[in-house]
Design a protein around this motif. Structure first.
Motif, PDB file in Angstrom:
ATOM      1  N   ARG A 103     -19.243 -14.265  23.478  1.00  0.00           N
ATOM      2  CA  ARG A 103     -20.363 -13.492  22.930  1.00  0.00           C
ATOM      3  C   ARG A 103     -20.197 -11.999  23.192  1.00  0.00           C
ATOM      4  O   ARG A 103     -20.708 -11.146  22.457  1.00  0.00           O
ATOM      5  N   GLY A 104     -19.511 -11.672  24.240  1.00  0.00           N
ATOM      6  CA  GLY A 104     -19.215 -10.302  24.628  1.00  0.00           C
ATOM      7  C   GLY A 104     -18.156 -10.357  25.712  1.00  0.00           C
ATOM      8  O   GLY A 104     -17.897 -11.410  26.296  1.00  0.00           O
ATOM      9  N   LEU A 105     -17.518  -9.215  25.979  1.00  0.00           N
ATOM     10  CA  LEU A 105     -16.399  -9.186  26.927  1.00  0.00           C
ATOM     11  C   LEU A 105     -16.603  -8.055  27.929  1.00  0.00           C
ATOM     12  O   LEU A 105     -16.943  -6.933  27.554  1.00  0.00           O
ATOM     13  N   ILE A 106     -16.385  -8.358  29.209  1.00  0.00           N
ATOM     14  CA  ILE A 106     -16.410  -7.351  30.270  1.00  0.00           C
ATOM     15  C   ILE A 106     -15.053  -7.379  30.966  1.00  0.00           C
ATOM     16  O   ILE A 106     -14.645  -8.409  31.509  1.00  0.00           O
ATOM     17  N   LEU A 107     -14.354  -6.269  30.923  1.00  0.00           N
ATOM     18  CA  LEU A 107     -13.048  -6.145  31.569  1.00  0.00           C
ATOM     19  C   LEU A 107     -13.156  -5.098  32.667  1.00  0.00           C
ATOM     20  O   LEU A 107     -13.390  -3.924  32.381  1.00  0.00           O
ATOM     21  N   ALA A 108     -12.997  -5.515  33.913  1.00  0.00           N
ATOM     22  CA  ALA A 108     -13.165  -4.611  35.043  1.00  0.00           C
ATOM     23  C   ALA A 108     -11.866  -4.483  35.835  1.00  0.00           C
ATOM     24  O   ALA A 108     -11.272  -5.497  36.220  1.00  0.00           O
ATOM     25  N   ASP A 109     -11.411  -3.249  36.032  1.00  0.00           N
ATOM     26  CA  ASP A 109     -10.265  -2.976  36.897  1.00  0.00           C
ATOM     27  C   ASP A 109      -9.098  -3.918  36.574  1.00  0.00           C
ATOM     28  O   ASP A 109      -8.576  -4.621  37.440  1.00  0.00           O
ATOM     29  N   THR A 110      -8.708  -3.900  35.305  1.00  0.00           N
ATOM     30  CA  THR A 110      -7.635  -4.763  34.837  1.00  0.00           C
ATOM     31  C   THR A 110      -6.816  -3.997  33.810  1.00  0.00           C
ATOM     32  O   THR A 110      -7.070  -2.808  33.560  1.00  0.00           O
ATOM     33  N   LYS A 111      -5.834  -4.647  33.215  1.00  0.00           N
ATOM     34  CA  LYS A 111      -4.991  -3.973  32.232  1.00  0.00           C
ATOM     35  C   LYS A 111      -4.514  -4.977  31.194  1.00  0.00           C
ATOM     36  O   LYS A 111      -4.457  -6.184  31.465  1.00  0.00           O
ATOM     37  N   ALA A 112      -4.180  -4.477  29.999  1.00  0.00           N
ATOM     38  CA  ALA A 112      -3.819  -5.370  28.889  1.00  0.00           C
ATOM     39  C   ALA A 112      -2.313  -5.548  28.738  1.00  0.00           C
ATOM     40  O   ALA A 112      -1.872  -6.506  28.094  1.00  0.00           O
ATOM     41  N   GLN A 113      -1.522  -4.643  29.289  1.00  0.00           N
ATOM     42  CA  GLN A 113      -0.075  -4.763  29.102  1.00  0.00           C
ATOM     43  C   GLN A 113       0.507  -5.836  30.012  1.00  0.00           C
ATOM     44  O   GLN A 113      -0.021  -6.116  31.088  1.00  0.00           O
ATOM     45  N   ALA A 114       1.600  -6.429  29.552  1.00  0.00           N
ATOM     46  CA  ALA A 114       2.321  -7.393  30.385  1.00  0.00           C
ATOM     47  C   ALA A 114       3.013  -6.655  31.530  1.00  0.00           C
ATOM     48  O   ALA A 114       3.199  -5.431  31.486  1.00  0.00           O
ATOM     49  N   ASP A 115       3.382  -7.404  32.559  1.00  0.00           N
ATOM     50  CA  ASP A 115       4.106  -6.802  33.674  1.00  0.00           C
ATOM     51  C   ASP A 115       5.501  -6.365  33.234  1.00  0.00           C
ATOM     52  O   ASP A 115       6.216  -7.148  32.595  1.00  0.00           O
ATOM     53  N   PRO A 116       5.935  -5.160  33.599  1.00  0.00           N
ATOM     54  CA  PRO A 116       7.354  -4.819  33.435  1.00  0.00           C
ATOM     55  C   PRO A 116       8.187  -5.620  34.431  1.00  0.00           C
ATOM     56  O   PRO A 116       7.662  -6.196  35.395  1.00  0.00           O
ATOM     57  N   GLU A 117       9.480  -5.650  34.216  1.00  0.00           N
ATOM     58  CA  GLU A 117      10.367  -6.488  35.029  1.00  0.00           C
ATOM     59  C   GLU A 117      10.246  -6.221  36.538  1.00  0.00           C
ATOM     60  O   GLU A 117      10.176  -7.179  37.328  1.00  0.00           O
ATOM     61  N   PRO A 118      10.177  -4.973  37.002  1.00  0.00           N
ATOM     62  CA  PRO A 118      10.045  -4.770  38.457  1.00  0.00           C
ATOM     63  C   PRO A 118       8.774  -5.396  39.025  1.00  0.00           C
ATOM     64  O   PRO A 118       8.790  -5.922  40.146  1.00  0.00           O
ATOM     65  N   ALA A 119       7.683  -5.334  38.273  1.00  0.00           N
ATOM     66  CA  ALA A 119       6.434  -5.932  38.746  1.00  0.00           C
ATOM     67  C   ALA A 119       6.539  -7.454  38.790  1.00  0.00           C
ATOM     68  O   ALA A 119       6.036  -8.099  39.720  1.00  0.00           O
ATOM     69  N   ARG A 120       7.199  -8.041  37.786  1.00  0.00           N
ATOM     70  CA  ARG A 120       7.386  -9.497  37.798  1.00  0.00           C
ATOM     71  C   ARG A 120       8.229  -9.922  38.994  1.00  0.00           C
ATOM     72  O   ARG A 120       7.931 -10.920  39.664  1.00  0.00           O
TER      73      ARG A 120
END
Length: 257
Positions: A103-120
């Motif tokens: 019905r609605g979306l709340i996104l808090a302290d997050t991100k939409a991009q996938a992890d780059p290889e070093p983060a994975r």
């Protein structure tokens, strides 16, 4: 997987999905502060709190399907879906896999991009270390970046509470969730196709998902607004609960005819 959950209040259902490596215990101030504005539903994602882990391969999509199953059991057709950090990843996956439930979306302290290889690679390193030696590595490596400078300087009780929640996380769930987050896809396509209103919340001291990430999500979502929580880091809902609850209550009110 049947999710254990805590609920409070009545009215428009609002599901709040917790951060890694915490549990629905992090939403205590939201269950208390938002109960007069909506029906707050706070599940423990698989492996955390009162929910079993199960034997499935790590997957954010699977966690999203768990939440859809919870809505079925709660008799909820559509809900506002909110998530902080890892909970945001699950919320975005739910929008992609079960858009008719949102019905609605709340996104808090997050991100939409996938992890780059070093983060994975770093997630895999931490997963292996936790399985071998327990959650001490999270306290030393992850905890300092989870809260903002103001909390570290002035909110010893909040920092202690977060530390306790981190230490309570089961190692197997920590490793599973790290691997699920490492494998998650980019979510910008999902955000661009959203047809429901969205609220993006970010602490102005968030080092893990900074304001630039929040603005990128707002720019992608057709009907989104940004709320910046002052003197809060990555766990804005715990660090500044009154300010967090206020922007969420205003958003929920805007959805109610």
């Amino acid at each position: 997987m049947q999710l254990y959950s805590r609920s409070a209040g009545s009215g428009l259902p609002v599901v709040l999905l917790h951060a890694f490596p915490l549990s629905s215990a992090m939403w205590l101030a939201q269950r208390e502060g938002l109960a007069s504005a909506c029906r707050v539903i706070t599940p423990d994602l698989r492996g955390f709190g009162g929910t079993l882990l199960g034997g499935d391969e790590p997957s954010i999509d699977l966690m999203a399907d768990d939440v859809a199953g919870l809505l079925d059991r709660e008799g909820v057709d559509r809900a506002v879906i909110g998530g902080l950090s890892m909970g945001g990843y699950v919320a975005m996956a739910l929008c992609r896999r079960h858009p008719d439930r949102v019905r609605g979306l709340i996104l808090a302290d997050t991100k939409a991009q996938a992890d780059p290889e070093p983060a994975r690679a770093n997630r895999e390193r931490i997963a292996a270390a936790v399985l071998e030696g327990g959650t001490d590595i999270l306290v030393t490596e992850s905890l300092p970046a989870m809260v903002g400078a103001t909390t570290k300087e002035r909110r010893g009780m909040v920092l202690g509470r977060v530390r306790g929640l981190v230490q309570a996380a089961p190692p197997a769930a920590v490793a599973w969730a790290q691997r699920a987050m490492a494998a998650r896809p980019d979510a910008f396509g999902t955000l661009r196709s959203l047809t429901v209103p969205a609220l993006v919340v970010v602490g102005d001291e968030d080092e893990l998902s900074p304001i630039t990430d929040a603005r990128a999500m707002v720019d992608a979502i057709p009907r989104a607004r940004l709320a910046v929580i002052e003197k809060a880091g990555h766990l804005s809902a715990i660090e500044q609960p009154e300010a967090f609850n206020r922007v969420v209550a205003e958003f929920v009110a805007s959805l109610t005819p």
